[in-house]
Design a protein around this motif. Structure first.
Motif, PDB file in Angstrom:
ATOM      1  N   ARG A 170     -55.000  16.544 -31.085  1.00  0.00           N
ATOM      2  CA  ARG A 170     -53.751  16.184 -30.399  1.00  0.00           C
ATOM      3  C   ARG A 170     -53.946  16.203 -28.880  1.00  0.00           C
TER       4      ARG A 170
ATOM      5  N   ILE B  15     -51.471  14.184 -26.352  1.00  0.00           N
ATOM      6  CA  ILE B  15     -50.189  14.760 -26.753  1.00  0.00           C
ATOM      7  C   ILE B  15     -50.044  16.133 -26.104  1.00  0.00           C
TER       8      ILE B  15
ATOM      9  N   THR C 160     -49.530  19.653 -25.777  1.00  0.00           N
ATOM     10  CA  THR C 160     -49.663  20.678 -26.810  1.00  0.00           C
ATOM     11  C   THR C 160     -49.683  22.059 -26.175  1.00  0.00           C
TER      12      THR C 160
END
Length: 297
Positions: free
Chosen positions: A67, A72, A74
Protein backbone atom coordinates in the motif's frame (compact mmCIF):
# COMPACT_ATOMS: atom_id res chain seq x y z
CA UNK A 1 -42.09 -35.95 -33.30
CA UNK A 2 -41.12 -32.87 -35.33
CA UNK A 3 -44.04 -30.91 -36.83
CA UNK A 4 -43.83 -29.76 -40.50
CA UNK A 5 -42.42 -26.27 -40.98
CA UNK A 6 -40.72 -26.17 -37.61
CA UNK A 7 -37.00 -26.33 -36.95
CA UNK A 8 -36.07 -28.54 -34.10
CA UNK A 9 -33.00 -27.33 -32.22
CA UNK A 10 -31.18 -29.65 -29.86
CA UNK A 11 -29.31 -27.73 -27.17
CA UNK A 12 -26.08 -29.37 -26.15
CA UNK A 13 -25.25 -29.06 -22.46
CA UNK A 14 -22.41 -26.65 -21.80
CA UNK A 15 -19.19 -28.23 -20.73
CA UNK A 16 -18.33 -27.32 -17.19
CA UNK A 17 -15.02 -25.56 -16.93
CA UNK A 18 -12.95 -26.01 -13.84
CA UNK A 19 -12.45 -22.82 -11.86
CA UNK A 20 -9.07 -21.20 -12.29
CA UNK A 21 -6.66 -22.45 -9.66
CA UNK A 22 -5.63 -19.94 -7.03
CA UNK A 23 -1.96 -19.02 -7.36
CA UNK A 24 0.12 -20.63 -4.65
CA UNK A 25 1.75 -17.94 -2.50
CA UNK A 26 4.42 -20.45 -1.47
CA UNK A 27 5.97 -20.21 -4.93
CA UNK A 28 6.29 -16.44 -4.78
CA UNK A 29 9.85 -15.31 -4.01
CA UNK A 30 8.54 -12.46 -1.84
CA UNK A 31 7.26 -14.90 0.76
CA UNK A 32 10.41 -16.83 1.64
CA UNK A 33 10.35 -15.20 5.07
CA UNK A 34 6.93 -16.66 5.85
CA UNK A 35 8.02 -20.06 4.54
CA UNK A 36 11.00 -20.01 6.91
CA UNK A 37 8.84 -18.96 9.86
CA UNK A 38 6.22 -21.62 9.11
CA UNK A 39 8.94 -24.27 9.00
CA UNK A 40 9.89 -23.22 12.52
CA UNK A 41 6.25 -23.32 13.60
CA UNK A 42 5.77 -26.79 12.15
CA UNK A 43 8.34 -28.07 14.62
CA UNK A 44 5.98 -27.08 17.43
CA UNK A 45 3.29 -29.47 18.56
CA UNK A 46 -0.29 -28.12 18.30
CA UNK A 47 -0.71 -24.31 18.40
CA UNK A 48 -2.94 -24.29 15.29
CA UNK A 49 -4.48 -20.92 16.24
CA UNK A 50 -1.05 -19.36 16.71
CA UNK A 51 0.05 -20.51 13.26
CA UNK A 52 -2.99 -18.74 11.77
CA UNK A 53 -2.21 -15.57 13.74
CA UNK A 54 1.41 -15.54 12.51
CA UNK A 55 0.29 -15.85 8.89
CA UNK A 56 -2.21 -13.00 9.41
CA UNK A 57 0.48 -10.78 10.92
CA UNK A 58 2.80 -11.51 8.01
CA UNK A 59 0.05 -10.84 5.42
CA UNK A 60 -0.90 -7.55 7.08
CA UNK A 61 2.73 -6.38 7.11
CA UNK A 62 3.31 -7.44 3.50
CA UNK A 63 0.17 -5.76 2.13
CA UNK A 64 0.83 -2.65 4.22
CA UNK A 65 4.20 -2.37 2.50
CA UNK A 66 2.50 -2.73 -0.92
CA UNK A 67 0.00 0.00 0.00
CA UNK A 68 2.86 2.36 0.82
CA UNK A 69 4.56 1.52 -2.50
CA UNK A 70 1.28 2.26 -4.28
CA UNK A 71 1.15 5.73 -2.74
CA UNK A 72 -1.70 5.00 -0.34
CA UNK A 73 -1.44 6.98 2.86
CA UNK A 74 -0.83 4.35 5.50
CA UNK A 75 -0.52 4.85 9.21
CA UNK A 76 1.77 2.61 11.20
CA UNK A 77 0.02 -0.33 12.83
CA UNK A 78 0.05 -0.88 16.57
CA UNK A 79 1.43 -4.38 17.08
CA UNK A 80 1.56 -4.61 20.87
CA UNK A 81 0.33 -8.03 22.00
CA UNK A 82 -1.15 -9.77 25.02
CA UNK A 83 -0.54 -13.51 25.41
CA UNK A 84 -2.54 -15.48 27.97
CA UNK A 85 -2.24 -19.15 28.84
CA UNK A 86 -1.25 -21.62 31.50
CA UNK A 87 2.44 -22.43 32.10
CA UNK A 88 4.30 -24.37 29.42
CA UNK A 89 1.87 -23.58 26.59
CA UNK A 90 4.45 -21.90 24.31
CA UNK A 91 3.99 -18.18 25.00
CA UNK A 92 7.70 -17.33 25.20
CA UNK A 93 8.56 -19.49 22.18
CA UNK A 94 5.84 -17.77 20.15
CA UNK A 95 7.10 -14.31 21.15
CA UNK A 96 10.62 -15.18 19.95
CA UNK A 97 9.34 -16.52 16.62
CA UNK A 98 7.16 -13.46 15.99
CA UNK A 99 10.06 -11.15 16.89
CA UNK A 100 12.28 -13.01 14.41
CA UNK A 101 9.65 -12.59 11.69
CA UNK A 102 9.31 -8.86 12.36
CA UNK A 103 13.08 -8.55 12.17
CA UNK A 104 13.20 -10.28 8.78
CA UNK A 105 10.33 -8.13 7.50
CA UNK A 106 12.16 -5.01 8.74
CA UNK A 107 9.03 -3.82 10.49
CA UNK A 108 11.28 -2.64 13.28
CA UNK A 109 14.56 -0.76 12.89
CA UNK A 110 16.67 -3.30 14.80
CA UNK A 111 14.40 -6.26 15.47
CA UNK A 112 16.20 -7.41 18.63
CA UNK A 113 14.36 -9.33 21.36
CA UNK A 114 14.55 -8.38 25.05
CA UNK A 115 13.02 -10.67 27.66
CA UNK A 116 12.21 -9.08 31.01
CA UNK A 117 10.47 -9.77 34.32
CA UNK A 118 9.27 -7.80 37.34
CA UNK A 119 12.77 -7.27 38.78
CA UNK A 120 13.87 -5.54 35.56
CA UNK A 121 11.18 -2.85 35.95
CA UNK A 122 10.40 -2.40 39.63
CA UNK A 123 12.80 -0.35 41.75
CA UNK A 124 13.36 -0.06 45.49
CA UNK A 125 12.41 3.56 46.17
CA UNK A 126 10.19 6.33 44.82
CA UNK A 127 11.20 7.38 41.30
CA UNK A 128 13.52 4.41 40.81
CA UNK A 129 10.84 2.26 39.12
CA UNK A 130 9.89 4.86 36.51
CA UNK A 131 13.54 5.33 35.57
CA UNK A 132 14.22 1.57 35.37
CA UNK A 133 11.15 1.09 33.17
CA UNK A 134 12.09 3.98 30.86
CA UNK A 135 15.64 2.61 30.56
CA UNK A 136 14.32 -0.83 29.65
CA UNK A 137 12.00 0.59 26.98
CA UNK A 138 14.92 2.63 25.63
CA UNK A 139 16.94 -0.58 25.20
CA UNK A 140 13.98 -2.15 23.40
CA UNK A 141 13.57 0.70 20.91
CA UNK A 142 13.50 -0.70 17.38
CA UNK A 143 12.79 -4.21 18.73
CA UNK A 144 10.48 -6.34 20.83
CA UNK A 145 10.16 -6.15 24.62
CA UNK A 146 8.67 -9.33 26.10
CA UNK A 147 7.54 -9.28 29.74
CA UNK A 148 6.58 -12.70 31.06
CA UNK A 149 4.33 -13.06 34.11
CA UNK A 150 3.41 -9.41 33.64
CA UNK A 151 0.67 -9.74 36.28
CA UNK A 152 3.45 -9.87 38.90
CA UNK A 153 3.66 -6.08 38.48
CA UNK A 154 0.25 -5.91 40.17
CA UNK A 155 1.37 -7.71 43.31
CA UNK A 156 2.28 -6.04 46.58
CA UNK A 157 -0.70 -3.79 47.27
CA UNK A 158 -1.06 -0.03 47.11
CA UNK A 159 2.43 0.75 48.43
CA UNK A 160 4.16 -1.50 45.91
CA UNK A 161 6.04 0.15 43.02
CA UNK A 162 4.66 -2.29 40.44
CA UNK A 163 1.74 0.03 39.68
CA UNK A 164 4.27 2.77 38.85
CA UNK A 165 5.93 0.42 36.33
CA UNK A 166 2.57 -0.24 34.66
CA UNK A 167 1.73 3.48 34.43
CA UNK A 168 5.20 4.20 33.01
CA UNK A 169 4.83 1.46 30.39
CA UNK A 170 1.49 2.92 29.25
CA UNK A 171 3.07 6.38 28.94
CA UNK A 172 6.04 4.98 26.97
CA UNK A 173 3.70 3.16 24.59
CA UNK A 174 1.90 6.44 23.97
CA UNK A 175 5.08 8.49 23.50
CA UNK A 176 6.83 5.95 21.26
CA UNK A 177 4.06 4.53 19.10
CA UNK A 178 5.34 2.08 16.47
CA UNK A 179 8.95 2.48 17.68
CA UNK A 180 8.93 -0.78 19.62
CA UNK A 181 6.58 -3.71 20.20
CA UNK A 182 5.56 -4.75 23.70
CA UNK A 183 4.36 -8.31 24.32
CA UNK A 184 2.95 -9.08 27.76
CA UNK A 185 2.33 -12.67 28.82
CA UNK A 186 0.78 -14.41 31.80
CA UNK A 187 -1.89 -16.69 33.19
CA UNK A 188 -5.47 -15.88 32.03
CA UNK A 189 -7.11 -15.01 35.38
CA UNK A 190 -4.18 -12.96 36.64
CA UNK A 191 -3.86 -11.05 33.35
CA UNK A 192 -7.58 -10.19 33.40
CA UNK A 193 -7.03 -8.53 36.80
CA UNK A 194 -3.82 -6.89 35.55
CA UNK A 195 -5.75 -5.09 32.78
CA UNK A 196 -7.99 -3.39 35.35
CA UNK A 197 -5.08 -1.57 37.01
CA UNK A 198 -4.76 1.15 34.37
CA UNK A 199 -7.69 2.32 32.19
CA UNK A 200 -5.38 2.74 29.19
CA UNK A 201 -3.95 -0.78 29.26
CA UNK A 202 -6.59 -2.75 27.42
CA UNK A 203 -6.80 -0.46 24.40
CA UNK A 204 -3.00 -0.49 23.99
CA UNK A 205 -3.01 -4.17 23.01
CA UNK A 206 -4.92 -4.67 19.73
CA UNK A 207 -3.63 -8.25 19.41
CA UNK A 208 -4.62 -10.73 22.09
CA UNK A 209 -4.02 -14.47 21.85
CA UNK A 210 -4.92 -17.26 24.24
CA UNK A 211 -2.71 -20.36 24.32
CA UNK A 212 -4.81 -23.44 25.01
CA UNK A 213 -3.63 -26.30 27.19
CA UNK A 214 -2.26 -29.28 25.24
CA UNK A 215 -4.38 -32.42 25.14
CA UNK A 216 -2.94 -35.79 26.24
CA UNK A 217 -1.97 -36.93 22.73
CA UNK A 218 -0.19 -33.62 22.00
CA UNK A 219 1.65 -33.92 25.32
CA UNK A 220 2.81 -37.41 24.34
CA UNK A 221 4.14 -35.99 21.06
CA UNK A 222 6.01 -33.36 23.08
CA UNK A 223 7.42 -36.18 25.22
CA UNK A 224 8.72 -37.97 22.10
CA UNK A 225 10.22 -34.74 20.78
CA UNK A 226 11.85 -33.93 24.13
CA UNK A 227 13.25 -37.45 24.41
CA UNK A 228 14.69 -37.31 20.88
CA UNK A 229 16.34 -33.96 21.61
CA UNK A 230 18.10 -35.65 24.53
CA UNK A 231 19.04 -38.67 22.34
CA UNK A 232 16.51 -41.04 23.92
CA UNK A 233 13.85 -43.20 22.30
CA UNK A 234 10.56 -44.12 23.98
CA UNK A 235 9.80 -47.83 23.69
CA UNK A 236 6.58 -48.48 21.74
CA UNK A 237 5.34 -50.66 24.59
CA UNK A 238 5.79 -47.71 26.96
CA UNK A 239 3.35 -45.45 25.10
CA UNK A 240 0.14 -46.53 26.91
CA UNK A 241 1.95 -46.31 30.26
CA UNK A 242 3.17 -42.80 29.53
CA UNK A 243 -0.22 -41.71 28.17
CA UNK A 244 -1.88 -42.88 31.38
CA UNK A 245 0.75 -41.10 33.48
CA UNK A 246 0.27 -37.85 31.56
CA UNK A 247 -3.51 -38.06 31.90
CA UNK A 248 -3.25 -38.82 35.63
CA UNK A 249 -0.82 -35.97 36.31
CA UNK A 250 -2.86 -33.53 34.21
CA UNK A 251 -5.97 -34.41 36.22
CA UNK A 252 -4.19 -34.33 39.59
CA UNK A 253 -2.38 -31.01 39.01
CA UNK A 254 -5.42 -29.21 37.55
CA UNK A 255 -4.69 -25.55 36.75
CA UNK A 256 -1.17 -25.99 38.17
CA UNK A 257 -0.27 -28.48 35.42
CA UNK A 258 2.60 -26.91 33.48
CA UNK A 259 2.05 -28.62 30.11
CA UNK A 260 5.38 -28.84 28.25
CA UNK A 261 7.38 -28.16 31.42
CA UNK A 262 5.79 -31.13 33.18
CA UNK A 263 6.62 -33.34 30.21
CA UNK A 264 10.28 -32.30 30.25
CA UNK A 265 10.40 -33.17 33.94
CA UNK A 266 8.87 -36.60 33.21
CA UNK A 267 11.51 -37.36 30.57
CA UNK A 268 14.36 -36.24 32.84
CA UNK A 269 13.01 -38.39 35.68
CA UNK A 270 12.63 -41.38 33.33
CA UNK A 271 16.25 -40.92 32.19
CA UNK A 272 17.40 -41.15 35.81
CA UNK A 273 15.33 -44.30 36.35
CA UNK A 274 16.81 -45.79 33.17
CA UNK A 275 20.31 -45.02 34.45
CA UNK A 276 19.61 -46.90 37.69
CA UNK A 277 18.20 -49.82 35.72
CA UNK A 278 21.23 -50.04 33.43
CA UNK A 279 23.72 -49.83 36.32
CA UNK A 280 22.90 -53.48 37.09
CA UNK A 281 24.59 -54.49 33.82
CA UNK A 282 28.27 -54.33 32.92
CA UNK A 283 27.83 -54.04 29.13
CA UNK A 284 25.35 -51.84 27.27
CA UNK A 285 24.38 -51.63 23.62
CA UNK A 286 23.72 -48.27 21.99
CA UNK A 287 20.04 -49.19 21.66
CA UNK A 288 19.79 -49.93 25.41
CA UNK A 289 21.46 -46.64 26.28
CA UNK A 290 18.89 -44.75 24.22
CA UNK A 291 15.74 -46.70 25.15
CA UNK A 292 13.29 -45.53 27.82
CA UNK A 293 11.03 -48.40 28.84
CA UNK A 294 7.63 -48.43 30.51
CA UNK A 295 9.18 -49.23 33.88
CA UNK A 296 11.22 -46.03 33.66
CA UNK A 297 8.03 -43.99 33.74
Amino acid sequence: MNQPGRIHVVLQPKEKTAPAAEPDWRRHPDHETLLDIEKELEKLIGLADLKILVRELYAAAYINKKRIEAGIETKGQMLHMMFTGNPGTGKTTAARIIAAMFKQLRILEKGHFIEAERADLVGEYIGHTAQKTRDLVKKAMGGVLFIDEAYSLARGGEKDFGKEAIDTLVKQMEDHQNEFILILAGYPREMAHFLTLNPGLHSRFPISHHFKDYDVEELYQIAELTANEKCYDIDAAAKPILLNKIEEEKRKEGFRFANGRNIRTMIEKAARKQALRLMKKTAHSKKELRLLKGEDF
